[in-house]
Design a protein around this motif. Sequence first.
Motif, short mmCIF file in Angstrom:
data_model
loop_
_atom_site.label_atom_id
_atom_site.label_comp_id
_atom_site.label_asym_id
_atom_site.label_seq_id
_atom_site.Cartn_x
_atom_site.Cartn_y
_atom_site.Cartn_z
N UNK A 111 0.87 -1.17 0.00
CA UNK A 111 0.00 0.00 0.00
C UNK A 111 0.91 1.22 0.00
N UNK A 112 0.91 1.93 -1.10
CA UNK A 112 1.79 3.08 -1.26
C UNK A 112 1.16 4.34 -0.66
N UNK A 113 1.98 5.38 -0.52
CA UNK A 113 1.55 6.71 -0.09
C UNK A 113 0.84 6.67 1.27
N UNK A 114 1.50 6.08 2.24
CA UNK A 114 0.93 6.00 3.59
C UNK A 114 1.24 7.22 4.43
N UNK A 115 2.11 8.06 3.95
CA UNK A 115 2.48 9.26 4.67
C UNK A 115 3.86 9.71 4.27
N UNK A 116 4.28 10.82 4.86
CA UNK A 116 5.60 11.38 4.60
C UNK A 116 6.44 11.21 5.85
N UNK A 117 7.68 10.77 5.66
CA UNK A 117 8.53 10.45 6.79
C UNK A 117 9.87 11.16 6.68
#
Length: 188
Positions: A111-117
């Motif tokens: 699952x891509x684009x789960x947040x920015x880290x």
Amino acid sequence: MFTILLLGSDHIREKDGLWAVLIWLSIMAARKQGVEEIVREHWAKFGRHYYCRFDYEALDPRTAYFIMRDLEALITDKSFTNQQFAVGSHVYTVQKANSFEYVDPVDGTVTKRQGLRIIFSDASRLIFRLSASSHVRATLRIYAESYEKDPSKHDREPQAVLSPLIAIALKISQIHERTGRKGPTVIT
């Protein structure tokens, strides 16, 4: 009967909290200790993780989307890595920044684009996640986390420890300026 209710999603929506309570009760019974004593022993052996979450609820979805879009463009630019942020007496150096994904350990689905880290050289990190449950309102969450091995620093308040990271998050996201908010809706 209680176990059936815990497993039935039609009955109790937030089951994780109940499982955590049951696990803690089991640990306390087996060790014959209170939570504070168990936690302090754990910190002494493994160090302490400080953690907090800032929720900005009921945002305009368009504004929230553009905050995340602009933040992603900023942190994924190659020049962002190794950037330094001086807050108080501490200097945080960006070691890695990306849009992260989740790989299911059971079936391997991604699952891509789960947040920015953003991960700093001292292993502290910031995470930004957008949750848009409808076209009417969105929630932007900022997570801050830091690790402390030194037992003499384990009694500090999480907000005090994490305030430099939150200052960095607020500066680079410009969430207050862009939403007109003076602070988060909820701090956890």
